[in-house]
Scaffold this motif. Structure first.
Motif, PDB file in Angstrom:
ATOM      1  N   ALA A  75      -2.493  73.670   5.670  1.00 42.09           N
ATOM      2  CA  ALA A  75      -2.251  73.540   4.597  1.00 42.09           C
ATOM      3  C   ALA A  75      -0.819  73.675   4.341  1.00 42.09           C
ATOM      4  O   ALA A  75      -0.377  74.602   5.808  1.00 42.09           O
ATOM      5  N   ALA A  76       0.190  74.043   3.947  1.00 41.57           N
ATOM      6  CA  ALA A  76       1.810  74.078   3.607  1.00 41.57           C
ATOM      7  C   ALA A  76       1.872  75.577   3.298  1.00 41.57           C
ATOM      8  O   ALA A  76       1.154  75.440   2.139  1.00 41.57           O
ATOM      9  N   ALA A  77       2.568  76.443   3.664  1.00 46.54           N
ATOM     10  CA  ALA A  77       2.422  78.017   3.469  1.00 46.54           C
ATOM     11  C   ALA A  77       3.927  78.071   3.664  1.00 46.54           C
ATOM     12  O   ALA A  77       5.413  77.744   3.707  1.00 46.54           O
TER      13      ALA A  77
ATOM     14  N   GLY B 274       1.966  73.880   8.974  1.00 47.02           N
ATOM     15  CA  GLY B 274       1.721  73.567  10.264  1.00 47.02           C
ATOM     16  C   GLY B 274       0.246  73.690  10.417  1.00 47.02           C
ATOM     17  O   GLY B 274      -0.804  73.642   9.396  1.00 47.02           O
ATOM     18  N   PHE B 275      -0.129  72.723  11.643  1.00 48.31           N
ATOM     19  CA  PHE B 275      -1.028  72.390  12.149  1.00 48.31           C
ATOM     20  C   PHE B 275      -1.536  72.545  13.104  1.00 48.31           C
ATOM     21  O   PHE B 275      -0.892  72.531  14.232  1.00 48.31           O
TER      22      PHE B 275
ATOM     23  N   TRP C 268       9.612  83.533  12.191  1.00 49.89           N
ATOM     24  CA  TRP C 268       8.762  84.619  11.825  1.00 49.89           C
ATOM     25  C   TRP C 268       7.046  84.316  11.425  1.00 49.89           C
ATOM     26  O   TRP C 268       7.608  82.969  10.827  1.00 49.89           O
ATOM     27  N   PHE C 269       6.585  84.777  10.865  1.00 50.97           N
ATOM     28  CA  PHE C 269       5.183  84.438  10.452  1.00 50.97           C
ATOM     29  C   PHE C 269       5.825  84.327   8.871  1.00 50.97           C
ATOM     30  O   PHE C 269       6.185  85.453   7.531  1.00 50.97           O
TER      31      PHE C 269
ATOM     32  N   THR D 132       1.393  81.319   7.789  1.00 48.42           N
ATOM     33  CA  THR D 132       1.683  79.663   8.733  1.00 48.42           C
ATOM     34  C   THR D 132       2.962  80.123   9.414  1.00 48.42           C
ATOM     35  O   THR D 132       3.637  81.851   9.687  1.00 48.42           O
ATOM     36  N   TRP D 133       2.508  79.825  10.946  1.00 48.97           N
ATOM     37  CA  TRP D 133       3.537  80.495  12.312  1.00 48.97           C
ATOM     38  C   TRP D 133       4.245  79.827  13.167  1.00 48.97           C
ATOM     39  O   TRP D 133       2.656  78.396  14.031  1.00 48.97           O
TER      40      TRP D 133
END
Length: 341
Positions: free
Chosen positions: A45-47, A59-60, A142-143, A187-188
């Protein structure tokens, strides 16, 4: 190469860097060691970004090579010999086991843990490019933590062979009203890796998305205040988890001090009654909503050593002009905490 072929390798015959016998033994333990832990729920999912004003990222990532590469297994052990704070990371972290390859670089996330305040992620890199002795993730990728309004932290990447590196990132997201959630969605999406010893920079397309549940901890309400030279410092809480000890605090400085020194940041010296040193003049993350007059922050360190009955926390204020032209230190009285028997 299959996992069985990896396990049958003669480790001493591998073409590695020129390292000591002790370091060889550490690498050999990583290849042969096996673990079993509860898997983590992965969310695709989007973050939203943890950096104010930065764009959200979606991110996937899918499990692939990560679970088949023994050198990646238990990445944290490459760091735990040097950092006591990571002693229990392997036992209480969640297996992520995600990997992606782009432009000759495979990025693999090994494990991660969320202690209720801080997030630590271990990862590994395998590359066909010559980055030399040191490399880093190109800023500002970054994360990202969903719902966070800001973040602070850092990471380190260590070379373990000519083509392999291991990394460790620790960061503290900040949420509105300090409302830390029970679950964080992370997400990274690193965009490039750069060499610190030559001019090499490799861009690629990597993106990971996963969630972490908060570790349960024992919260000790402290609310002890010390005051000296226009600085009022209150140690609010100490939380003890299986992987860390986290202190939260609030400080207030006078208008007179800020007029002369526009920055006042606490660092800490933390020991116990047995003489163990947990923190030696280090600081943590925090936020100020009124240009430094009040500051709310956290600092974390490793678990308390067995047998200790008291924790001694001494704040030291570093007040400065922010221009490198001068600073002073204000030592506050140590706060002694009796630990539970």
């Amino acid at each position: 190469m299959t996992k069985k072929e990896w396990l049958d390798l003669d480790i001493d015959q591998l073409e590695l860097l020129d390292v000591t016998e002790t370091e060889k033994a550490r690498v050999k333990r990583h290849v042969l060691k096996k673990r079993g832990k509860t898997p983590i729920l992965r969310r695709f999912a989007a973050a939203s970004s943890i950096f104010i004003g930065a764009a959200a990222a979606t991110g996937f990532a899918f499990p692939s090579l990560a679970s088949q590469l023994p050198f990646m297994d238990n990445v944290i052990q490459f760091f735990s010999d040097e950092e006591a704070r990571y002693t229990n990371f392997e036992d209480f972290s969640s297996d992520i086991n995600l990997s992606q390859t782009s432009n000759g670089i495979t990025v693999m996330i090994d494990n991660a843990v969320y202690d209720g305040t801080n997030i630590t992620v271990s990862y590994a890199l395998e590359t066909e490019h010559d980055f030399g002795e040191a490399m880093k993730v190109k800023a500002p990728y970054w994360f990202d933590v969903a719902g966070a309004i800001g973040s602070g932290g850092g990471d380190q990447i260590t070379r373990i062979s000519n083509t392999r590196y291991v990394g460790l990132a620790t960061f503290t997201p900040h949420f509105k009203d300090d409302a830390y959630p029970e679950t964080v969605k992370i997400t990274w999406s690193p965009k490039a890796f750069t060499s610190m010893s030559n001019n090499l920079e490799i861009e690629g397309d990597w993106s990971f998305d996963f969630s972490l549940e908060r570790l349960e901890g024992d919260l000790l309400l402290v609310n002890r205040t010390v005051e000296q030279e226009d600085v009022n410092f209150t140690l609010q809480t100490i939380e003890f988890t299986d992987v860390s000890t986290i202190i939260t605090y609030e400080q207030t400085v006078s208008d007179e001090l800020l007029a002369k020194w526009p920055s006042a940041t606490p660092i800490f010296r933390i020991t116990d009654n047995l003489g163990n040193v947990y923190v030696d003049e280090s600081s943590g993350g925090g936020v100020s909503k009124n240009n430094g007059k009040t500051f709310n922050g956290t600092t974390d360190f490793g678990t308390i050593q067995s047998g200790a009955s008291q924790l001694i926390i001494q704040p030291v204020e570093i007040v400065s002009e922010l221009s490198g032209e001068g600073h002073i230190e204000i030592e506050l009285e140590p706060i002694v905490i009796d630990l539970k028997k």
